[in-house]
Write a protein that holds these residues in place. Structure first.
Motif, short mmCIF file in Angstrom:
data_model
loop_
_atom_site.label_atom_id
_atom_site.label_comp_id
_atom_site.label_asym_id
_atom_site.label_seq_id
_atom_site.Cartn_x
_atom_site.Cartn_y
_atom_site.Cartn_z
N UNK A 197 38.85 46.86 22.01
CA UNK A 197 39.11 45.45 22.28
C UNK A 197 39.58 45.26 23.73
N UNK A 198 40.46 46.15 24.18
CA UNK A 198 41.00 46.02 25.54
C UNK A 198 39.87 46.14 26.57
N UNK A 199 39.00 47.13 26.38
CA UNK A 199 37.92 47.34 27.34
C UNK A 199 36.94 46.17 27.31
N UNK A 200 36.54 45.79 26.11
CA UNK A 200 35.60 44.67 25.99
C UNK A 200 36.17 43.39 26.59
N UNK A 201 37.45 43.11 26.25
CA UNK A 201 38.07 41.88 26.74
C UNK A 201 38.27 41.95 28.25
N UNK A 202 38.65 43.13 28.75
CA UNK A 202 38.87 43.27 30.20
C UNK A 202 37.61 42.97 30.99
N UNK A 203 36.50 43.57 30.57
CA UNK A 203 35.23 43.35 31.28
C UNK A 203 34.81 41.89 31.15
N UNK A 204 34.88 41.37 29.94
CA UNK A 204 34.40 40.00 29.70
C UNK A 204 35.24 38.97 30.47
N UNK A 220 32.03 33.01 52.30
CA UNK A 220 31.89 32.89 53.74
C UNK A 220 30.79 33.80 54.30
N UNK A 221 30.44 34.81 53.56
CA UNK A 221 29.44 35.74 54.09
C UNK A 221 28.38 36.00 53.02
N UNK A 222 27.20 36.29 53.47
CA UNK A 222 26.12 36.62 52.55
C UNK A 222 25.93 38.13 52.45
N UNK A 223 26.86 38.87 53.03
CA UNK A 223 26.77 40.33 53.02
C UNK A 223 26.82 40.81 51.56
N UNK A 224 25.78 41.49 51.09
CA UNK A 224 25.77 41.91 49.69
C UNK A 224 26.94 42.82 49.34
N UNK A 225 27.38 43.61 50.33
CA UNK A 225 28.50 44.51 50.07
C UNK A 225 29.77 43.72 49.78
N UNK A 226 29.96 42.65 50.54
CA UNK A 226 31.16 41.82 50.32
C UNK A 226 31.07 41.11 48.97
N UNK A 227 29.88 40.65 48.63
CA UNK A 227 29.72 39.97 47.34
C UNK A 227 30.02 40.95 46.21
N UNK A 228 29.49 42.17 46.36
CA UNK A 228 29.75 43.19 45.34
C UNK A 228 31.23 43.46 45.20
N UNK A 229 31.90 43.54 46.35
CA UNK A 229 33.35 43.80 46.33
C UNK A 229 34.08 42.66 45.65
N UNK A 230 33.64 41.44 45.94
CA UNK A 230 34.29 40.26 45.35
C UNK A 230 34.11 40.23 43.84
N UNK A 231 33.04 40.83 43.36
CA UNK A 231 32.80 40.85 41.91
C UNK A 231 33.47 42.05 41.26
N UNK A 232 33.25 43.22 41.86
CA UNK A 232 33.65 44.46 41.20
C UNK A 232 35.16 44.66 41.16
N UNK A 233 35.83 44.39 42.27
CA UNK A 233 37.26 44.70 42.32
C UNK A 233 38.07 43.87 41.32
N UNK A 234 37.85 42.55 41.24
CA UNK A 234 38.61 41.81 40.21
C UNK A 234 38.27 42.25 38.79
N UNK A 235 37.01 42.60 38.54
CA UNK A 235 36.65 43.06 37.20
C UNK A 235 37.36 44.38 36.91
N UNK A 236 37.38 45.28 37.90
CA UNK A 236 38.09 46.54 37.74
C UNK A 236 39.57 46.32 37.47
N UNK A 237 40.15 45.36 38.18
CA UNK A 237 41.57 45.05 38.00
C UNK A 237 41.83 44.49 36.59
N UNK A 238 40.98 43.57 36.17
CA UNK A 238 41.16 42.97 34.83
C UNK A 238 41.01 44.04 33.75
N UNK A 239 40.03 44.92 33.95
CA UNK A 239 39.82 45.99 32.98
C UNK A 239 41.02 46.92 32.94
#
Lengths: 478, 111
Positions: A197-204, A220-239
């Motif tokens: 439940x924790x893992x599923x809820x964290x990712x979701x 502010x930027x279209x840099x794919x690396x920055x976009x990835x960072x903006x997505x991945x890091x908060x998801x990692x933190x929530x998880x």
């Protein structure tokens, strides 16, 4: 009591029944107690015989009922013992198993993960990524279907399909990743279904929060690396936070899991925005390796430091079969992709069968071909109606055709119906290659629905190509 | 686990411990003793009794002894006897019940 007494036979029969029931006890219990139970039963029977038939019958009933309940209880207990034995390898049993004198030596720490577990964790959590991508397609379609239902009902405004497909991937990733991790960790953690439940809820929740916030702000930027960072890091933190909430109850240093999850998410950034060689895909092993290593260290160190009562509590909670709930949840979750898989196989196979029978330019042509197979050569075929089966036009590629056929006989030599005339009706579905005949018993409406979902349906036509003629009598074959 | 962690006992467990409190007994002896001390209210079936005995053996409340064959006991007859832990549990449960009875008496609840 002698052999010619009918009561002797009844008594013997009941004893056989009792002995037969004894064999249902788990082997260990049977070995330890069945002889004694049988002896006690015989004593009870002898005693009850002195009080007469009714008392004897009551005693037999009570003994048999008690035995059945006891068998069920012992089998249940044995299941728990087996599960516990499977979880605790013999070589990991500590020597001082009974520090308080009266305890049961089966209560032990659950063991700790080793190198083999780490490898399995790394590989399987990595394999869960493509598995989630595969499972995402049907989930995305399901979300689109559900949202469209709500849009039609006026519950909410229309939503972009791409968002729903993203939601499908997120859900799929959460379910697959949580399931894989639960399977790998359930031996080492009490109430491991909470990890699921924790893992599923964290990712979701992390994914949804990121998706919503990114949808409302312009990057502010279209840099794919920055976009990835903006997505991945908060998801990692929530998880990490979700998993820590669970782990902190059992592991003293559990807060490290947050760092592990953030690092694991960040490791994907090493891959950059694009791949120039296959070897770079190795980067996708990093999240699994980082979290696996973190969990190995946490579990190996923390169990040693845990006081014995905590270990007992953990083991007791494992004994409470709570992981069974996780198993049920997993089974229910597995039903969703299984349902999609079944519908895919069924629809695909029915359409393949139908195509083998013939592909037609129009439903009318299909009906004429059917009449050609089914009736004598002197047949006269009149199409009475060919049009969509659904009255609201929701499935313009599922048509129903009714014809009136007059002939000297059917192809098998039998006579036609009323007035030497038949009025066959058949379903025709439009695939991308053309119209195919689908028997009514194959659920053409169901196939029509799924062929649209899987993109196998043709464009369709909402208006009938042959409608009822104004002079058409209300009954066929007049 | 400490003795008080096992409290409160089920009625069956209490009666079995009570029947073993004076002398070790075999299975049928326990059934008869429980029947007598409960005035016929609690009649244990053999299966029920041995499930309870198995649990008590595993938890260390009782121990299993070989009956002396010179007493005419058959080999299948085993005696069950309280361990120190079992006796302690029985004492604690008795005290707990006594406290409850005293409490009830002191409150003068109208009947």
């Amino acid at each position: 009591m002698k052999m010619d007494d009918p009561r002797w036979h009844i008594r013997r029969l009941i004893l056989r029944l009792f002995e037969g029931l004894l064999s249902f006890y788990p082997p260990r219990f049977r070995r330890d107690f069945s002889t004694e139970i049988r002896a006690v039963f015989l004593s009870r029977m002898r005693e009850a015989e002195e009080y007469g038939g009714l008392a004897w019958l009551g005693a037999v009933f009570m003994e048999i009922t008690g035995l059945v309940i006891s068998i069920l209880r012992e089998c249940w207990h044995e299941l728990g013992v087996r599960k516990e034995k499977a979880m605790v390898p013999d070589n990991q049993l500590p020597k001082d198993v009974n520090p308080e004198g009266g305890g049961n030596p089966t209560i032990q720490p659950a063991g700790t993960p080793g190198a083999l577990w780490f490898s399995g964790w790394t590989l399987l959590t990595t394999a869960a990524i493509p598995a989630a991508v595969i499972a995402a397609a049907p989930l995305g379609v399901m979300f689109i279907w559900l949202i469209n239902l709500g849009v039609q009902a006026g519950f909410w405004p229309t939503t972009q399909d791409s968002i729903l497909e993203g939601l499908g991937f997120l859900t799929s990733f959460a379910l697959v990743q949580a399931s894989v991790q639960w399977v790998l960790l359930r031996r080492f953690l009490p109430r491991a279904w909470l990890w699921f439940i924790a893992t599923g809820a964290g990712v979701l929740l992390g994914g949804l929060a990121v998706g919503l916030s990114l949808g409302r702000t312009s990057l502010p930027s279209r840099d794919p690396l920055l976009i990835m960072a903006a997505v991945l890091l908060p998801v990692g933190l929530a998880l990490g936070l979700a998993q820590w909430l669970y782990l902190r109850r059992f592991l003293p240093n559990s807060f490290w899991i947050i760092l592990c999850d953030v690092l694991a998410a960040a490791s994907i950034l090493l891959a950059g925005g694009s791949f120039t060689s296959l070897a770079e895909l190795v980067v996708f092993l990093l999240p699994g390796a980082i979290t696996g290593l973190g969990l190995c260290l946490l579990l190996n160190q923390s169990y040693v430091k845990m006081p014995y009562p905590v270990q007992i509590k953990a083991r007791r909670e494992n004994k409470r079969r709570l992981s069974r709930l996780g198993r049920v949840g997993l089974g229910l979750a597995a039903l969703v992709p299984m349902f999609f898989a079944c519908s895919w196989v069924y629809t695909g196979s029915q359409l393949t069968l139908a195509k083998n029978e013939g592909i037609y330019a129009s439903p009318e042509q299909g009906m004429r071909a059917l009449a050609q197979k089914s009736y004598a050569p002197d047949r006269r075929v009149k199409i009475l109606r060919a049009g969509p089966d659904s009255s609201d036009g929701s499935q313009p590629y599922v048509w129903y055709v009714i014809a009136e056929v007059r002939a000297s006989s059917r192809a098998d030599g039998s006579e036609l119906g009323h007035n030497g005339c038949d009025a066959p009706g058949s379903f025709f579905l439009q695939t991308r290659e053309g119209w195919v005949l689908v028997p009514e018993g194959a659920f053409p409406g169901f196939i029509g629905y799924w062929m649209k979902v899987y993109g196998w349906a043709g464009a369709g036509q909402a208006t009938p190509s042959t409608d009822w003629a104004p002079d058409q009598p209300s009954r066929f074959c007049q | 686990m400490q003795a008080q962690d096992y409290l409160p006992l089920t009625e069956t467990s209490f009666f079995i411990l009570l029947s073993l409190a004076t002398t070790p007994k075999h299975g049928y002896g326990i059934i008869k003793e429980v029947e007598v001390i409960s005035a016929g209210r609690v009649v244990l079936a053999a299966g029920t009794l041995y499930s309870a005995l198995r649990r008590m053996l595993e938890d260390g409340w009782i121990e299993r002894l070989e009956d002396d064959p010179s007493n005419g006991a058959s080999r299948e007859r085993k005696l069950y006897s309280l361990t120190d832990l079992g006796r302690r549990i029985f004492e604690l449960e008795t005290k707990r019940l006594q406290r409850l009875v005293r409490l009830s008496a002191n409150l003068n609840v109208p009947r």
